[in-house]
Design a protein around this motif. Structure first.
Motif, PDB file in Angstrom:
ATOM      1  N   GLY A  23      -6.231  -4.215 -20.061  1.00  0.00           N
ATOM      2  CA  GLY A  23      -4.801  -4.075 -19.837  1.00  0.00           C
ATOM      3  C   GLY A  23      -4.460  -3.318 -18.574  1.00  0.00           C
ATOM      4  O   GLY A  23      -3.355  -2.772 -18.439  1.00  0.00           O
ATOM      5  N   ILE A  24      -5.407  -3.278 -17.651  1.00  0.00           N
ATOM      6  CA  ILE A  24      -5.164  -2.578 -16.387  1.00  0.00           C
ATOM      7  C   ILE A  24      -4.279  -3.452 -15.500  1.00  0.00           C
ATOM      8  O   ILE A  24      -4.633  -4.589 -15.183  1.00  0.00           O
ATOM      9  CB  ILE A  24      -6.487  -2.244 -15.671  1.00  0.00           C
ATOM     10  N   LYS A  25      -3.132  -2.928 -15.096  1.00  0.00           N
ATOM     11  CA  LYS A  25      -2.149  -3.712 -14.359  1.00  0.00           C
ATOM     12  C   LYS A  25      -2.499  -3.823 -12.886  1.00  0.00           C
ATOM     13  O   LYS A  25      -2.324  -4.880 -12.269  1.00  0.00           O
ATOM     14  CB  LYS A  25      -0.765  -3.077 -14.519  1.00  0.00           C
ATOM     15  N   ARG A  26      -2.984  -2.720 -12.300  1.00  0.00           N
ATOM     16  CA  ARG A  26      -3.249  -2.699 -10.866  1.00  0.00           C
ATOM     17  C   ARG A  26      -4.700  -2.292 -10.603  1.00  0.00           C
ATOM     18  O   ARG A  26      -5.146  -1.232 -11.053  1.00  0.00           O
ATOM     19  CB  ARG A  26      -2.307  -1.722 -10.154  1.00  0.00           C
ATOM     20  N   TYR A  27      -5.408  -3.146  -9.896  1.00  0.00           N
ATOM     21  CA  TYR A  27      -6.795  -2.855  -9.548  1.00  0.00           C
ATOM     22  C   TYR A  27      -7.130  -3.605  -8.258  1.00  0.00           C
ATOM     23  O   TYR A  27      -6.541  -4.639  -7.953  1.00  0.00           O
ATOM     24  CB  TYR A  27      -7.741  -3.254 -10.685  1.00  0.00           C
ATOM     25  N   PRO A  28      -8.094  -3.102  -7.492  1.00  0.00           N
ATOM     26  CA  PRO A  28      -8.421  -3.715  -6.197  1.00  0.00           C
ATOM     27  C   PRO A  28      -9.346  -4.914  -6.348  1.00  0.00           C
ATOM     28  O   PRO A  28     -10.228  -4.928  -7.200  1.00  0.00           O
ATOM     29  CB  PRO A  28      -9.118  -2.583  -5.450  1.00  0.00           C
ATOM     30  N   MET A 261      -5.616  -5.162  -2.168  1.00  0.00           N
ATOM     31  CA  MET A 261      -6.496  -5.077  -1.002  1.00  0.00           C
ATOM     32  C   MET A 261      -6.251  -3.748  -0.298  1.00  0.00           C
ATOM     33  O   MET A 261      -5.659  -3.696   0.789  1.00  0.00           O
ATOM     34  CB  MET A 261      -6.269  -6.259  -0.060  1.00  0.00           C
ATOM     35  N   PRO A 262      -6.699  -2.638  -0.898  1.00  0.00           N
ATOM     36  CA  PRO A 262      -6.461  -1.314  -0.328  1.00  0.00           C
ATOM     37  C   PRO A 262      -7.246  -1.098   0.958  1.00  0.00           C
ATOM     38  O   PRO A 262      -8.297  -1.707   1.165  1.00  0.00           O
ATOM     39  CB  PRO A 262      -6.940  -0.371  -1.431  1.00  0.00           C
ATOM     40  N   THR A 283      -8.408  10.453  -1.728  1.00  0.00           N
ATOM     41  CA  THR A 283      -9.137   9.633  -2.694  1.00  0.00           C
ATOM     42  C   THR A 283      -8.357   8.362  -3.026  1.00  0.00           C
ATOM     43  O   THR A 283      -7.125   8.313  -2.885  1.00  0.00           O
ATOM     44  CB  THR A 283      -9.402  10.392  -4.008  1.00  0.00           C
ATOM     45  N   PHE A 284      -9.082   7.368  -3.495  1.00  0.00           N
ATOM     46  CA  PHE A 284      -8.460   6.118  -3.921  1.00  0.00           C
ATOM     47  C   PHE A 284      -7.528   6.364  -5.094  1.00  0.00           C
ATOM     48  O   PHE A 284      -6.398   5.837  -5.136  1.00  0.00           O
ATOM     49  CB  PHE A 284      -9.548   5.112  -4.303  1.00  0.00           C
ATOM     50  N   GLN A 285      -7.968   7.153  -6.051  1.00  0.00           N
ATOM     51  CA  GLN A 285      -7.161   7.420  -7.236  1.00  0.00           C
ATOM     52  C   GLN A 285      -5.847   8.099  -6.872  1.00  0.00           C
ATOM     53  O   GLN A 285      -4.786   7.781  -7.430  1.00  0.00           O
ATOM     54  CB  GLN A 285      -7.945   8.290  -8.224  1.00  0.00           C
ATOM     55  N   GLU A 286      -5.910   9.031  -5.938  1.00  0.00           N
ATOM     56  CA  GLU A 286      -4.695   9.724  -5.501  1.00  0.00           C
ATOM     57  C   GLU A 286      -3.709   8.732  -4.877  1.00  0.00           C
ATOM     58  O   GLU A 286      -2.502   8.778  -5.138  1.00  0.00           O
ATOM     59  CB  GLU A 286      -5.054  10.815  -4.490  1.00  0.00           C
TER      60      GLU A 286
END
Length: 336
Positions: A23-28, A261-262, A283-286
């Motif tokens: 259920g992850i909405k946003r991911y690279p 596409m970060p 960081t990516f998470q931040e």
């Protein structure tokens, strides 16, 4: 999604399924990695090389690059810049990504290909992506140097002769001829190029205002891409999905997915996206947590008004799949 090795494709499908199940909405999907912003060209429509000299001198180490891909977990990485072949560790960076089972695309203007052609080895998960905006006169005009088109064409032939996968990336600007663009794409197919990427240019704020008339508006993109497709038919092996081309031709609307596409460059994780620079994060998470994603995209932010770049919309195309689109995607995949 690039059509590459079967095992890499399976890895990518598993990655998509895992995030959907959770259920992850946003991911690279693709890490847009810029180990250096330095370039040996001054392309008219590029905002990257119009940064301060201090930024252009900065570069990521190979270990920085590996930490970035491990941190975000994307199954693919596009190594760009700047011109990545000016980086002294570029061979190590590519090999390290392949060792991590990533799909790797190395974007280049082709001028320094001789530095790496005998050092890198062909691999089913590795693709050279050559920047090629049009036929000779148009391409050399956009990169502001005569003779570059011929260098690129020689580089493509040399890479194919050595067994490398090769793609080309054509950015569409005002003044691009649909007929010339179609003829170029067909010529590239005859040369054995594996895939072609086509995407309209982004209106970088850093570009000299005197050159602002080179950028296409959405309706102009629709017409130009329709004209190109009418001339090419189904003879081109496009890297972009058919759903994305529906969007470029104005046949459907898509919602931008800037997080897919970060960008990681020498200053950090660039937010909010590969194209816009509001802040850099450690960081990516931040970056993911502190960015208000609802503030960006067509109709939400004036800077996004003309953007139709694949970096924002290819993931949107995948998220918008219908049952009939799925079969189109299967046919697209096996076409190459």
């Amino acid at each position: 999604m690039a059509r590459q090795s079967f095992s890499a494709t399976v890895d990518m499908v598993k990655y998509l399924a895992k995030n959907r199940v959770k259920g992850i909405k946003r991911y690279p999907m693709v890490l847009m990695l810029e180990p250096t912003e330095l370039c040996n060209l001054t392309c008219t429509g590029c905002g990257k090389i119009r940064q301060s000299p201090d930024v252009l001198k900065m570069r990521m180490t190979a270990e920085d690059c590996f930490k970035a891909i491990d941190e975000c977990g994307a199954p693919a990485v596009s190594i760009a810049g700047g011109e990545p072949l000016v980086h002294p560790e570029i061979v190590e960076i590519v090999n390290g990504m392949l060792e991590r089972r990533k799909l790797v695309m190395l974007c280049t203007n082709g001028i320094l290909l001789h530095r790496v052609l005998d050092k890198l080895k062909p691999h089913p998960n590795f693709t050279f992506v050559f920047h090629l905006d049009g036929k000779r006169e148009h391409h050399d005009k956009m990169v502001e140097r005569k003779g570059v088109f011929d260098i690129v064409m020689k580089g493509i032939k040399a890479a194919k002769e050595r067994g490398f996968r090769v793609a080309t990336n054509t950015t569409l600007y005002k003044g691009a001829s649909a007929q010339d663009t179609a003829e170029l794409l067909l010529e590239l197919m005859d040369m054995g190029v594996d895939n072609c990427i086509v995407s309209p240019a982004f209106t970088y704020e850093e570009v000299d205002p005197s050159n602002s008339d080179i950028f296409l508006h959405r309706k102009e993109v629709h017409q130009l891409v329709q004209d190109i497709m009418a001339r090419c038919g189904d003879r081109i092996r496009f890297y972009d999905t058919p759903i994305y081309f529906d969007f470029l031709q104005g046949k459907r609307e898509l919602r931008c997915t800037p997080w897919a596409m970060p960008n990681r460059n020498p200053k950090g994780w660039k937010g909010p996206c590969y194209l816009l620079t509001d802040e850099h994060y450690d960081t990516f998470q931040e970056m993911m947590e502190k960015t208000n994603w609802d503030e960006f995209g067509y109709g939400e932010n004036p800077r996004c008004a003309s953007c139709m770049m694949h970096s924002g919309y290819e993931m949107a195309a995948l998220k918008a799949l219908t049952p009939s689109d799925t079969w189109r995607l299967v046919r697209w995949f096996f076409a190459s």
